[in-house]
Design a protein around this motif. Structure first.
Motif, short mmCIF file in Angstrom:
data_model
loop_
_atom_site.label_atom_id
_atom_site.label_comp_id
_atom_site.label_asym_id
_atom_site.label_seq_id
_atom_site.Cartn_x
_atom_site.Cartn_y
_atom_site.Cartn_z
N VAL A 233 0.86 -1.18 0.00
CA VAL A 233 0.00 0.00 0.00
C VAL A 233 0.90 1.23 0.00
O VAL A 233 1.90 1.27 0.70
CB VAL A 233 -0.96 0.00 1.22
N MET A 234 0.53 2.20 -0.82
CA MET A 234 1.17 3.50 -0.81
C MET A 234 0.16 4.51 -0.30
O MET A 234 -1.03 4.42 -0.62
CB MET A 234 1.64 3.89 -2.21
N GLU A 235 0.62 5.48 0.49
CA GLU A 235 -0.31 6.44 1.06
C GLU A 235 0.25 7.85 1.02
O GLU A 235 1.46 8.07 1.16
CB GLU A 235 -0.70 6.06 2.48
N LEU A 236 -0.65 8.77 0.83
CA LEU A 236 -0.37 10.20 0.87
C LEU A 236 -1.17 10.78 2.03
O LEU A 236 -2.40 10.64 2.08
CB LEU A 236 -0.76 10.88 -0.44
N GLU A 237 -0.47 11.42 2.98
CA GLU A 237 -1.11 11.89 4.21
C GLU A 237 -0.92 13.39 4.37
O GLU A 237 0.17 13.92 4.17
CB GLU A 237 -0.51 11.16 5.42
N GLY A 238 -2.00 14.07 4.74
CA GLY A 238 -1.93 15.47 5.11
C GLY A 238 -2.53 15.65 6.49
O GLY A 238 -3.60 15.11 6.79
N ARG A 239 -1.84 16.42 7.34
CA ARG A 239 -2.33 16.65 8.70
C ARG A 239 -2.30 18.13 9.01
O ARG A 239 -1.35 18.85 8.63
CB ARG A 239 -1.46 15.90 9.73
N TYR A 240 -3.33 18.57 9.72
CA TYR A 240 -3.36 19.95 10.20
C TYR A 240 -3.55 19.94 11.70
O TYR A 240 -4.50 19.33 12.22
CB TYR A 240 -4.50 20.74 9.54
N PHE A 241 -2.65 20.62 12.42
CA PHE A 241 -2.72 20.73 13.87
C PHE A 241 -3.01 22.17 14.25
O PHE A 241 -2.44 23.10 13.67
CB PHE A 241 -1.40 20.29 14.51
N ARG A 242 -3.86 22.34 15.24
CA ARG A 242 -4.13 23.68 15.77
C ARG A 242 -3.06 24.00 16.80
O ARG A 242 -3.03 23.46 17.90
CB ARG A 242 -5.51 23.74 16.40
N VAL A 243 -2.16 24.90 16.42
CA VAL A 243 -1.06 25.30 17.31
C VAL A 243 -1.05 26.82 17.42
O VAL A 243 -1.48 27.53 16.51
CB VAL A 243 0.30 24.78 16.79
N ASP A 244 -0.52 27.30 18.55
CA ASP A 244 -0.49 28.75 18.79
C ASP A 244 0.54 29.44 17.91
O ASP A 244 0.35 30.57 17.49
CB ASP A 244 -0.19 29.03 20.26
N GLU A 245 1.64 28.78 17.63
CA GLU A 245 2.66 29.37 16.80
C GLU A 245 3.37 28.27 16.01
O GLU A 245 3.37 27.11 16.40
CB GLU A 245 3.69 30.14 17.64
N GLY A 246 3.96 28.62 14.90
CA GLY A 246 4.59 27.64 14.05
C GLY A 246 3.62 27.10 13.01
O GLY A 246 2.45 27.46 12.96
N ARG A 247 4.14 26.25 12.17
CA ARG A 247 3.36 25.70 11.07
C ARG A 247 2.51 24.54 11.53
O ARG A 247 3.01 23.58 12.13
CB ARG A 247 4.31 25.25 9.96
N GLY A 248 1.22 24.58 11.27
CA GLY A 248 0.32 23.52 11.70
C GLY A 248 -0.06 22.56 10.60
O GLY A 248 -0.75 21.57 10.86
N LEU A 249 0.38 22.81 9.35
CA LEU A 249 0.03 21.95 8.22
C LEU A 249 1.27 21.18 7.79
O LEU A 249 2.33 21.75 7.56
CB LEU A 249 -0.50 22.79 7.05
N THR A 250 1.14 19.88 7.69
CA THR A 250 2.28 19.05 7.32
C THR A 250 1.80 17.87 6.47
O THR A 250 0.62 17.50 6.52
CB THR A 250 3.02 18.53 8.57
N GLY A 251 2.71 17.30 5.71
CA GLY A 251 2.36 16.19 4.83
C GLY A 251 3.45 15.14 4.81
O GLY A 251 4.61 15.39 5.20
N SER A 252 3.10 13.94 4.35
CA SER A 252 4.06 12.86 4.27
C SER A 252 3.58 11.82 3.26
O SER A 252 2.40 11.79 2.89
CB SER A 252 4.27 12.19 5.64
N VAL A 253 4.49 10.98 2.84
CA VAL A 253 4.17 9.82 2.01
C VAL A 253 4.74 8.60 2.71
O VAL A 253 5.76 8.67 3.42
CB VAL A 253 4.74 9.95 0.59
N ALA A 254 4.09 7.45 2.53
CA ALA A 254 4.52 6.23 3.20
C ALA A 254 4.20 5.03 2.33
O ALA A 254 3.33 5.09 1.45
CB ALA A 254 3.86 6.10 4.57
N GLY A 255 4.91 3.96 2.58
CA GLY A 255 4.67 2.71 1.88
C GLY A 255 4.81 1.53 2.80
O GLY A 255 5.64 1.53 3.72
N LEU A 256 3.99 0.52 2.58
CA LEU A 256 4.03 -0.72 3.36
C LEU A 256 4.06 -1.88 2.38
O LEU A 256 3.21 -1.97 1.49
CB LEU A 256 2.80 -0.82 4.27
N LEU A 257 5.04 -2.76 2.53
CA LEU A 257 5.21 -3.89 1.62
C LEU A 257 5.09 -5.19 2.41
O LEU A 257 5.82 -5.43 3.37
CB LEU A 257 6.58 -3.82 0.95
#
Length: 449
Positions: free
Chosen positions: A32-56
């Protein structure tokens, strides 16, 4: 380190394949290949992040139908947190099956438990915390497992080779832990990480009943955290590592005398209060948390009883650390209404009570005396749509954790998952900073092949 671990795992697998001596065409591959996006509610700094992953997943049969090799390799690349970019041998083991006995040797993931809100008795594997704070992702554990298919249930014996250290996010990752984790200074019993532990489990199944009893004696998987002074700071005994004796940070008392009093009176020398305030601030600026993995013994019970649409569940745990015994339990029920009022949906109502008597552990306090309410909806459509929603409530203070997860198949080999986690009405407590500000929205797109 993650890349080298994965490379070692691949080399091991290739060596095992070569040693078994079977044609590559017989090997079964799934992944499986996956594309992930996450948004965190934070007071300061970047709250949006992304990643890709694979499971074989790899299944390798041999000339002997009762002997095979099974592997599961994982890798994630995160756009913001280098510590979340990691690979792991989730599984890579030889499986030998007999009439009454089964033998497994290598890296495995073993799951024990029946409850929804918290898995208490699940012990064998270490949590992969950079994946998520819910504890669902686990690192592979090197072990040898012998299973006896006894007349009255299944008996498993585990010999565990070493302890995997828990993964933690970096300063740019999530969850945002208020103090750095000194991962390279981790502490293990007698300073030995590569030691042999053991576990036993008996599981009995009858119509409508699942019963499991387990025993573990070894290095704890969930660490305590020691507040320490960072390596390389100006405090004493920090040249070669963190110093966990905070008394070394206390300033020496100024020499008594009329001259000191006069200099302080003329503001030519800092007052005692100013010295203490400066020291406290310096300590906070150089404070790190050192994971400490003590010896632990634990006895576990998991029970599930099914009758019609009703499922009764219980997990109970008795554990000992440093001579101190404590108890924890999760008990509850799930009731399912099939074809909910003619909709064709299967709708379940869930309730669980969470108790944990270990009051000196930050994460245990999250479940010290809580209630879980939830619902699970299976829409029974061609897309396999499923929704799970729940809330954990602390009755005394009213703090709550809401979570909703929904998934459905988009096309034949694609699946979309969305989940939301929100913390609400948390008390004003420094310990709560470890989970505060971790409200999260996640989208996950997966392609199976």
């Amino acid at each position: 380190m993650a890349r080298s671990t994965l490379a070692q795992g691949l080399s091991l697998l290739l060596g095992l394949f070569g040693g078994i001596g079977v044609a590559a065409a017989q090997t079964e591959w799934r992944g499986v290949m996956e594309l992930e996006g996450r948004y965190f509610r934070v007071d300061e700094g970047r709250g949006l992040t992304g990643s890709v992953a694979g499971l074989l997943d790899i299944y390798q049969p041999t000339g002997d139908r009762d002997l095979s090799l099974i592997a599961e390799l994982f890798y994630r690349e995160d756009a913001d947190d280098p510590r979340r970019s990691h690979g792991d041998i989730r599984q890579a083991y030889l499986q030998a099956l007999g009439r009454e006995f089964e033998l497994y040797a290598g890296w495995r993931r073993i799951f024990w438990g029946v409850t929804e809100a918290r898995s208490l008795v699940d012990t064998i594997n270490q949590t992969d915390l950079v994946e998520d704070i819910d504890g669902g992702a686990k690192l592979g554990q090197p072990l040898v497992q012998l299973r006896w298919l006894a007349p009255l249930g299944t008996v498993d014996g585990f010999l565990l080779a070493g302890t995997r250290a828990r993964t933690f996010p970096g300063q740019d990752g999530f969850p945002r832990i208020p103090f750095p984790i000194a991962r390279r200074a981790e502490r293990f019993p007698n300073g030995e990480q590569q030691r042999l532990d053991y576990a036993l489990r008996w599981q009995f199944r009858a119509p409508g009943l699942d019963l499991g009893l387990s025993w573990f004696d070894g290095t704890a998987r969930d660490p305590d955290f020691l507040p320490c002074l960072a390596e390389g700071s100006d405090f004493p005994n920090t040249d070669n590592g963190p110093n966990c004796n905070l008394q070394d940070a206390m300033p020496e008392q100024p020499l008594p005398g009329a001259l000191v009093d006069l200099l302080q009176l003329l503001r030519l020398a800092p007052s005692d209060a100013e010295v203490e305030a400066d020291t406290r601030q310096k300590v906070m600026d150089n404070l790190v948390l050192v994971p400490d993995y003590p010896r632990e013994r634990r006895a576990g019970l998991d029970l599930q009883y099914l009758r019609g649409g009703l499922a009764l569940r219980l997990e109970a745990l008795l554990r000992e650390r440093d001579g101190n015994w404590s108890q924890a339990a999760v008990a509850g029920a799930e009731y399912t209404l099939p074809g909910f009022f003619g909709t064709g949906w299967d709708v379940s109502a869930l309730f669980e009570y969470l108790y944990d008597a270990r009051d000196n552990d930050v994460f245990a306090q999250r479940f010290a005396d809580d209630l879980f309410f939830g619902t699970r909806m299976s829409l029974n459509d061609l897309a396999g749509s499923v929704v799970l929603a729940g809330v954990i409530v602390e009755p005394d203070f009213g703090n709550r954790l809401f979570s909703v997860e929904a998934s459905r198949r988009l096309w034949g080999d694609w699946r979309l998952t969305a989940d939301v986690r929100v913390f609400s009405d948390l008390p004003d407590d420094p310990l709560v900073d470890l989970i505060d500000g971790q409200d999260r929205v996640r989208l996950l797109l997966q392609r199976f092949f």
